[in-house]
Design a protein around this motif. Structure first.
Motif, PDB file in Angstrom:
ATOM      1  N   PRO A 147     -35.868  58.714   0.320  1.00 40.01           N
ATOM      2  CA  PRO A 147     -35.997  58.127  -1.020  1.00 40.01           C
ATOM      3  C   PRO A 147     -35.590  59.083  -2.136  1.00 40.01           C
ATOM      4  O   PRO A 147     -35.341  58.650  -3.262  1.00 40.01           O
ATOM      5  N   ASP A 148     -35.471  60.402  -1.810  1.00 41.80           N
ATOM      6  CA  ASP A 148     -35.064  61.385  -2.811  1.00 41.80           C
ATOM      7  C   ASP A 148     -33.590  61.764  -2.688  1.00 41.80           C
ATOM      8  O   ASP A 148     -33.147  62.753  -3.290  1.00 41.80           O
ATOM      9  N   ALA A 149     -32.813  60.988  -1.936  1.00 44.68           N
ATOM     10  CA  ALA A 149     -31.382  61.279  -1.788  1.00 44.68           C
ATOM     11  C   ALA A 149     -30.697  61.290  -3.148  1.00 44.68           C
ATOM     12  O   ALA A 149     -30.991  60.460  -4.017  1.00 44.68           O
ATOM     13  N   GLU A 150     -29.784  62.235  -3.323  1.00 50.22           N
ATOM     14  CA  GLU A 150     -29.113  62.384  -4.616  1.00 50.22           C
ATOM     15  C   GLU A 150     -28.108  61.272  -4.905  1.00 50.22           C
ATOM     16  O   GLU A 150     -27.832  60.962  -6.066  1.00 50.22           O
ATOM     17  N   LEU A 151     -27.540  60.680  -3.859  1.00 52.00           N
ATOM     18  CA  LEU A 151     -26.578  59.591  -4.051  1.00 52.00           C
ATOM     19  C   LEU A 151     -26.895  58.475  -3.070  1.00 52.00           C
ATOM     20  O   LEU A 151     -26.830  58.668  -1.857  1.00 52.00           O
ATOM     21  N   LYS A 152     -27.263  57.320  -3.608  1.00 51.55           N
ATOM     22  CA  LYS A 152     -27.602  56.154  -2.786  1.00 51.55           C
ATOM     23  C   LYS A 152     -26.600  55.038  -3.067  1.00 51.55           C
ATOM     24  O   LYS A 152     -26.352  54.690  -4.222  1.00 51.55           O
ATOM     25  N   ILE A 153     -26.058  54.494  -1.987  1.00 52.61           N
ATOM     26  CA  ILE A 153     -25.085  53.409  -2.088  1.00 52.61           C
ATOM     27  C   ILE A 153     -25.594  52.226  -1.282  1.00 52.61           C
ATOM     28  O   ILE A 153     -26.057  52.397  -0.150  1.00 52.61           O
ATOM     29  N   PHE A 154     -25.511  51.040  -1.866  1.00 52.06           N
ATOM     30  CA  PHE A 154     -25.903  49.817  -1.151  1.00 52.06           C
ATOM     31  C   PHE A 154     -24.666  48.960  -0.973  1.00 52.06           C
ATOM     32  O   PHE A 154     -24.078  48.471  -1.939  1.00 52.06           O
ATOM     33  N   MET A 155     -24.249  48.788   0.286  1.00 55.24           N
ATOM     34  CA  MET A 155     -23.019  48.063   0.587  1.00 55.24           C
ATOM     35  C   MET A 155     -23.291  46.601   0.909  1.00 55.24           C
ATOM     36  O   MET A 155     -24.251  46.262   1.600  1.00 55.24           O
ATOM     37  N   THR A 156     -22.425  45.756   0.400  1.00 59.90           N
ATOM     38  CA  THR A 156     -22.529  44.333   0.675  1.00 59.90           C
ATOM     39  C   THR A 156     -21.119  43.743   0.761  1.00 59.90           C
ATOM     40  O   THR A 156     -20.142  44.358   0.321  1.00 59.90           O
ATOM     41  N   ALA A 157     -21.020  42.575   1.354  1.00 61.27           N
ATOM     42  CA  ALA A 157     -19.752  41.851   1.434  1.00 61.27           C
ATOM     43  C   ALA A 157     -20.076  40.417   1.835  1.00 61.27           C
ATOM     44  O   ALA A 157     -21.145  40.133   2.378  1.00 61.27           O
ATOM     45  N   ASP A 158     -19.158  39.532   1.559  1.00 63.31           N
ATOM     46  CA  ASP A 158     -19.345  38.124   1.913  1.00 63.31           C
ATOM     47  C   ASP A 158     -19.574  37.994   3.429  1.00 63.31           C
ATOM     48  O   ASP A 158     -18.862  38.623   4.211  1.00 63.31           O
ATOM     49  N   ALA A 207     -30.009  52.771  -6.408  1.00 66.98           N
ATOM     50  CA  ALA A 207     -28.790  52.701  -5.598  1.00 66.98           C
ATOM     51  C   ALA A 207     -27.661  52.041  -6.378  1.00 66.98           C
ATOM     52  O   ALA A 207     -27.895  51.172  -7.226  1.00 66.98           O
ATOM     53  N   ILE A 208     -26.441  52.441  -6.053  1.00 68.75           N
ATOM     54  CA  ILE A 208     -25.249  51.865  -6.666  1.00 68.75           C
ATOM     55  C   ILE A 208     -24.670  50.854  -5.683  1.00 68.75           C
ATOM     56  O   ILE A 208     -24.447  51.174  -4.518  1.00 68.75           O
ATOM     57  N   GLU A 209     -24.424  49.634  -6.137  1.00 68.52           N
ATOM     58  CA  GLU A 209     -23.917  48.595  -5.233  1.00 68.52           C
ATOM     59  C   GLU A 209     -22.401  48.694  -5.081  1.00 68.52           C
ATOM     60  O   GLU A 209     -21.680  48.898  -6.050  1.00 68.52           O
ATOM     61  N   LEU A 210     -21.967  48.545  -3.849  1.00 67.01           N
ATOM     62  CA  LEU A 210     -20.541  48.491  -3.527  1.00 67.01           C
ATOM     63  C   LEU A 210     -20.272  47.218  -2.746  1.00 67.01           C
ATOM     64  O   LEU A 210     -20.674  47.093  -1.592  1.00 67.01           O
TER      65      LEU A 210
END
Length: 235
Positions: A147-158, A207-210
């Protein structure tokens, strides 16, 4: 200054199944010189072992039997020069190909929802990432594991796009599967991952969504490097 001349961080990549998280994470790790840990492969390895040792029969998961097997399972990763990536081993036996079958895919969400399974594997993942300089992908890396990660990415796609990707991957390996079957499995796993009682799939607040539905791997990497520079500049 090069991209890797900064303090090493943890890159946590969460998201839905068949979004290409592992491919993305491997390329990031190679670009940055970081360690890549495929947590989804770890849950698949436990599922495969349970299937092969009678804890899953006719698609039904016997949670008690799965838990009883945990102490007999040793999971490790070894670099495979031919693939340019690490293969996963269970008790010293390579299982990289066998964990990717549709049979494992249909059961892995239920196995990964067992609290004892998650506790064991989360502890292993946290130990592996304690020194930083790690790219880890899965379903709860940014919310539970780091939970303390410096860069969090949340991936999604159709879902239809994800199903097609998974179908092409399995057909290339010679598996006899249908696109409809794969899409049903993708949607079923989404429901199971989001609704499980223990560590449900969700996007961390920071988190940043991709959404990579219509992005190439190169486009995703360009997007990532911009976010990575922002994250390391903020340290």
């Amino acid at each position: 200054m090069s991209d890797t001349d900064t303090h090493k961080i943890i890159v946590a990549i969460d998201g839905f199944s068949s979004c290409g998280k592992s491919t993305f994470a491997k390329r990031i790790a190679a670009r940055l010189g970081y360690v890549f840990i495929d947590t989804g492969a770890m849950y698949r390895a436990v599922t495969l072992y349970a299937l092969e040792h009678g804890a899953i029969r006719s698609g039904e998961v016997d949670e008690r039997q799965v838990v009883a097997l945990l102490d007999r399972i040793d999971i490790s990763f070894r670099f495979n020069p031919a693939r340019g990536a690490s293969d996963i081993y269970v008790n010293g036996t390579p299982v990289e190909e066998r964990i990717r079958t549709i049979e494992v895919s249909e059961c892995v969400s239920r196995v990964s929802a067992i609290p004892e399974v998650r506790r064991k594997l989360v502890a292993m993942q946290q130990a592996a990432g304690s020194a930083r300089g790690v790219v880890m992908d899965g379903r709860d890396i940014g919310t539970v594991v780091f939970p303390d990660a410096e860069l969090k990415i949340f991936m999604t796609a159709d879902p239809a796009v994800r199903a097609r990707r998974r179908y092409d991957e399995l057909r290339a390996k010679g598996d006899d599967v249908s696109l409809d079957e794969i899409e049903r499995n993708v949607r079923s796993r989404d429901r199971a991952d989001m609704s499980r009682a223990v560590s449900p799939l969700r996007r961390a607040d920071d988190a940043i969504e991709l959404d990579n539905s219509h992005m190439s791997v190169d486009e995703q990497m360009e997007w990532f490097m911009n976010e990575y520079r922002r994250a390391t500049a903020a340290r």
